[in-house]
Design a protein around this motif. Structure first.
Motif, PDB file in Angstrom:
ATOM      1  N   UNK A  91       0.818  -1.218   0.000  1.00  0.00           N
ATOM      2  CA  UNK A  91       0.000   0.000   0.000  1.00  0.00           C
ATOM      3  C   UNK A  91       0.856   1.275   0.000  1.00  0.00           C
ATOM      4  N   UNK A  92       2.177   1.116   0.122  1.00  0.00           N
ATOM      5  CA  UNK A  92       3.035   2.313   0.146  1.00  0.00           C
ATOM      6  C   UNK A  92       3.112   2.916  -1.263  1.00  0.00           C
ATOM      7  N   UNK A  93       3.448   4.204  -1.356  1.00  0.00           N
ATOM      8  CA  UNK A  93       3.646   4.808  -2.677  1.00  0.00           C
ATOM      9  C   UNK A  93       4.751   4.074  -3.455  1.00  0.00           C
ATOM     10  N   UNK A  94       4.587   4.024  -4.777  1.00  0.00           N
ATOM     11  CA  UNK A  94       5.518   3.260  -5.617  1.00  0.00           C
ATOM     12  C   UNK A  94       6.980   3.641  -5.383  1.00  0.00           C
ATOM     13  N   UNK A  95       7.248   4.915  -5.198  1.00  0.00           N
ATOM     14  CA  UNK A  95       8.663   5.312  -5.058  1.00  0.00           C
ATOM     15  C   UNK A  95       9.249   4.810  -3.736  1.00  0.00           C
ATOM     16  N   UNK A  96       8.413   4.722  -2.707  1.00  0.00           N
ATOM     17  CA  UNK A  96       8.899   4.186  -1.433  1.00  0.00           C
ATOM     18  C   UNK A  96       9.171   2.682  -1.555  1.00  0.00           C
ATOM     19  N   UNK A  97       8.288   1.978  -2.268  1.00  0.00           N
ATOM     20  CA  UNK A  97       8.534   0.541  -2.460  1.00  0.00           C
ATOM     21  C   UNK A  97       9.834   0.324  -3.233  1.00  0.00           C
ATOM     22  N   UNK A  98      10.012   1.131  -4.275  1.00  0.00           N
ATOM     23  CA  UNK A  98      11.225   0.992  -5.087  1.00  0.00           C
ATOM     24  C   UNK A  98      12.468   1.247  -4.224  1.00  0.00           C
ATOM     25  N   UNK A  99      12.390   2.277  -3.394  1.00  0.00           N
ATOM     26  CA  UNK A  99      13.530   2.598  -2.519  1.00  0.00           C
ATOM     27  C   UNK A  99      13.816   1.461  -1.543  1.00  0.00           C
ATOM     28  N   UNK A 100      12.780   0.922  -0.936  1.00  0.00           N
ATOM     29  CA  UNK A 100      12.958  -0.142   0.053  1.00  0.00           C
ATOM     30  C   UNK A 100      13.506  -1.428  -0.565  1.00  0.00           C
ATOM     31  N   UNK A 101      13.372  -1.558  -1.884  1.00  0.00           N
ATOM     32  CA  UNK A 101      13.815  -2.792  -2.550  1.00  0.00           C
ATOM     33  C   UNK A 101      15.089  -2.595  -3.346  1.00  0.00           C
ATOM     34  N   UNK A 102      15.772  -1.486  -3.110  1.00  0.00           N
ATOM     35  CA  UNK A 102      16.974  -1.255  -3.925  1.00  0.00           C
ATOM     36  C   UNK A 102      18.228  -1.253  -3.054  1.00  0.00           C
ATOM     37  N   UNK A 103      18.173  -1.963  -1.924  1.00  0.00           N
ATOM     38  CA  UNK A 103      19.307  -1.940  -0.997  1.00  0.00           C
ATOM     39  C   UNK A 103      20.407  -2.916  -1.383  1.00  0.00           C
ATOM     40  N   UNK A 104      20.058  -3.917  -2.199  1.00  0.00           N
ATOM     41  CA  UNK A 104      21.061  -4.910  -2.590  1.00  0.00           C
ATOM     42  C   UNK A 104      21.591  -4.610  -3.995  1.00  0.00           C
ATOM     43  N   UNK A 105      22.852  -4.193  -4.082  1.00  0.00           N
ATOM     44  CA  UNK A 105      23.401  -3.844  -5.402  1.00  0.00           C
ATOM     45  C   UNK A 105      23.381  -5.046  -6.363  1.00  0.00           C
ATOM     46  N   UNK A 106      23.416  -6.259  -5.813  1.00  0.00           N
ATOM     47  CA  UNK A 106      23.422  -7.440  -6.691  1.00  0.00           C
ATOM     48  C   UNK A 106      22.019  -7.916  -7.068  1.00  0.00           C
ATOM     49  N   UNK A 107      21.018  -7.272  -6.509  1.00  0.00           N
ATOM     50  CA  UNK A 107      19.621  -7.614  -6.810  1.00  0.00           C
ATOM     51  C   UNK A 107      19.301  -9.100  -6.620  1.00  0.00           C
ATOM     52  N   UNK A 108      19.896  -9.676  -5.599  1.00  0.00           N
ATOM     53  CA  UNK A 108      19.608 -11.073  -5.291  1.00  0.00           C
ATOM     54  C   UNK A 108      18.718 -11.155  -4.056  1.00  0.00           C
ATOM     55  N   UNK A 109      19.044 -10.365  -3.060  1.00  0.00           N
ATOM     56  CA  UNK A 109      18.390 -10.513  -1.761  1.00  0.00           C
ATOM     57  C   UNK A 109      17.066  -9.789  -1.641  1.00  0.00           C
ATOM     58  N   UNK A 110      16.689  -8.998  -2.649  1.00  0.00           N
ATOM     59  CA  UNK A 110      15.379  -8.333  -2.621  1.00  0.00           C
ATOM     60  C   UNK A 110      15.081  -7.740  -3.997  1.00  0.00           C
ATOM     61  N   UNK A 111      13.934  -8.099  -4.537  1.00  0.00           N
ATOM     62  CA  UNK A 111      13.536  -7.552  -5.843  1.00  0.00           C
ATOM     63  C   UNK A 111      12.053  -7.203  -5.836  1.00  0.00           C
ATOM     64  N   UNK A 112      11.716  -6.181  -6.614  1.00  0.00           N
ATOM     65  CA  UNK A 112      10.322  -5.771  -6.776  1.00  0.00           C
ATOM     66  C   UNK A 112      10.049  -5.732  -8.271  1.00  0.00           C
ATOM     67  N   UNK A 113       8.991  -6.372  -8.701  1.00  0.00           N
ATOM     68  CA  UNK A 113       8.660  -6.307 -10.124  1.00  0.00           C
ATOM     69  C   UNK A 113       7.154  -6.381 -10.303  1.00  0.00           C
ATOM     70  N   UNK A 114       6.708  -6.166 -11.534  1.00  0.00           N
ATOM     71  CA  UNK A 114       5.290  -6.310 -11.812  1.00  0.00           C
ATOM     72  C   UNK A 114       5.098  -7.398 -12.860  1.00  0.00           C
ATOM     73  N   UNK A 115       3.953  -8.074 -12.812  1.00  0.00           N
ATOM     74  CA  UNK A 115       3.612  -9.152 -13.744  1.00  0.00           C
ATOM     75  C   UNK A 115       4.522 -10.362 -13.538  1.00  0.00           C
ATOM     76  N   UNK A 116       5.668 -10.387 -14.238  1.00  0.00           N
ATOM     77  CA  UNK A 116       6.610 -11.500 -14.049  1.00  0.00           C
ATOM     78  C   UNK A 116       8.007 -10.947 -14.255  1.00  0.00           C
ATOM     79  N   UNK A 117       9.015 -11.764 -13.970  1.00  0.00           N
ATOM     80  CA  UNK A 117      10.387 -11.264 -14.149  1.00  0.00           C
ATOM     81  C   UNK A 117      10.716 -11.100 -15.633  1.00  0.00           C
ATOM     82  N   UNK A 118       9.821 -11.578 -16.497  1.00  0.00           N
ATOM     83  CA  UNK A 118      10.019 -11.399 -17.942  1.00  0.00           C
ATOM     84  C   UNK A 118       9.299 -10.169 -18.482  1.00  0.00           C
TER      85      UNK A 118
END
Ligand code: OGA
Ligand code: NI
Length: 343
Positions: A91-118
């Motif tokens: 329910x958080x604003x999109x930019x806050x969700x994006x910020x909260x999910x961008x802490x891992x530079x390798x994008x392994x330990x947390x990712x946010x996406x829509x629909x599917x990873x494709x």
């Protein structure tokens, strides 16, 4: 990151073209029958009647590929708090969700996406947003999880520990039922558990689209918290039926990997998610995945050349996984992959 559905869905009166499925894949109707036959297993019976609990689980895994568990040992308070934190996250604003999910530079330990990873390459999109992160070992991954909502790490950390215990208990009962050696699934076969928090916002035209297309899970087993809003359907005798939301229950799905290891004694079931026009739906899957390098094959005691020939070949988990993803979970293709040398 592509635009989350939840960011624009509340003002959409109709569906963008890329969300409209061809007629044969659409739900079409919306009043699918509620299934009352999928087993609901009371795990508190195990203490006084282990044999019958094991039998119920094996039978459910053989005949349905899916079952629900109640009195499973994860407290109602923790289930409620976890669901609340997941709902608050989405329910958080999109930019806050994006910020909260961008802490891992390798994008392994947390990712946010829509629909599917494709998303960038897929022709059709699903009506869902997803937050995904591994949960073991906790201290390796948790440092990259969201820190908002404020109690996210504390609550989801506790939740994943408890739900992994539950998964291990169910796997131990399956081991006993199949006659495998104790601890068969410990170690690399269950080393990589991952949490996926699905969010399906209200949809203006639910008969034309899907939250998730039909698939079986690429896991050993999956422990799903579906909450109180219906939307999960399973394919039964050629018909889609609704899995009943039961308060505080978990849904257990048999994944392809357990199907292979059990040499087909247990089988997964195809399932999909439909949306609705009135309320948001948030669910959480905890997938028990093998490590990438593990070798998957039918257990030797369940596949002997004379009486019970192996139905599946041996393969590395990572090869299976990339095949599954690039074939978009198509069941026929997946079966070709696992059956290849026997067909
Ligand atoms: C999944 C899944 C069902 C749901 O995450 O694999 O099937 O109801 N989810 O969200
Ligand atoms: Ni699934």
């Amino acid at each position: 990151m592509e635009g989350l559905v939840s960011n624009w869905s509340s003002t959409a009166r109709t569906l963008p073209k890329s969300y409209i499925f061809p007629p044969e894949k659409r739900p079409g109707q919306l009043n699918f029958p509620l299934d009352k036959t999928i087993p609901v297993i009371d795990l508190s019976n195990y203490d006084h009647d282990p044999t019958s609990t094991i039998e119920q689980i094996l039978k459910a895994g053989q005949e349905y590929g899916i079952f629900q568990v109640i009195n499973h040992g994860v407290s109602k308070e923790l289930v409620d708090e976890t669901m609340k934190v997941f709902e608050e996250f989405h329910a958080m604003p999109a930019k806050d969700k994006a910020r909260e999910c961008s802490k891992d530079p390798n994008k392994i330990s947390c990712r946010l996406y829509t629909s599917s990873e494709n998303f960038p390459t897929e022709e059709l999109h699903y009506w869902r947003d997803a937050l995904v992160h591994p949960c073991h070992p906790l201290d390796e991954h948790m440092q990259f999880w969201p820190q908002n909502p404020i109690r996210y790490r504390e609550i989801v950390g506790k939740y994943t520990v408890e739900v992994r215990k539950l998964a291990n208990k169910i796997l131990e009962l399956i081991i006993q039922g199949l006659g495998l050696s104790p601890g068969y699934f410990s170690g690399e076969l269950s080393e990589n558990p991952v949490v996926l928090v699905n969010h399906y916002p209200p949809c203006p035209e639910p008969s034309l689209t899907l939250g998730l297309a039909k698939h079986s899970d690429p896991s050993l087993i999956t422990i799903l918290l579906q909450g109180n809003v219906p939307g999960l359907q399973v394919s039964k005798d050629g018909q889609w039926v609704v899995v009943e939301p039961l308060p505080h229950a978990f849904i257990v799905n048999i994944g392809y990997i357990l199907q292979v290891i059990s040499n087909g004694k247990l089988k997964g079931v195809e399932h999909r998610v439909v949306t609705n026009s009135s309320v948001p739906r948030t669910t959480a899957s905890l997938f028990i995945y093998p490590s990438n390098d593990s070798l998957i094959k039918p257990a030797a005691t369940l596949a002997d050349a004379s009486n019970n020939p192996p139905l599946y070949r041996a393969f590395q988990y990572k090869d299976f996984r990339s095949y599954y993803v690039s074939n978009r979970a198509d069941a026929k293709k997946v079966h070709e992959f696992v059956d290849r040398y026997n067909s």
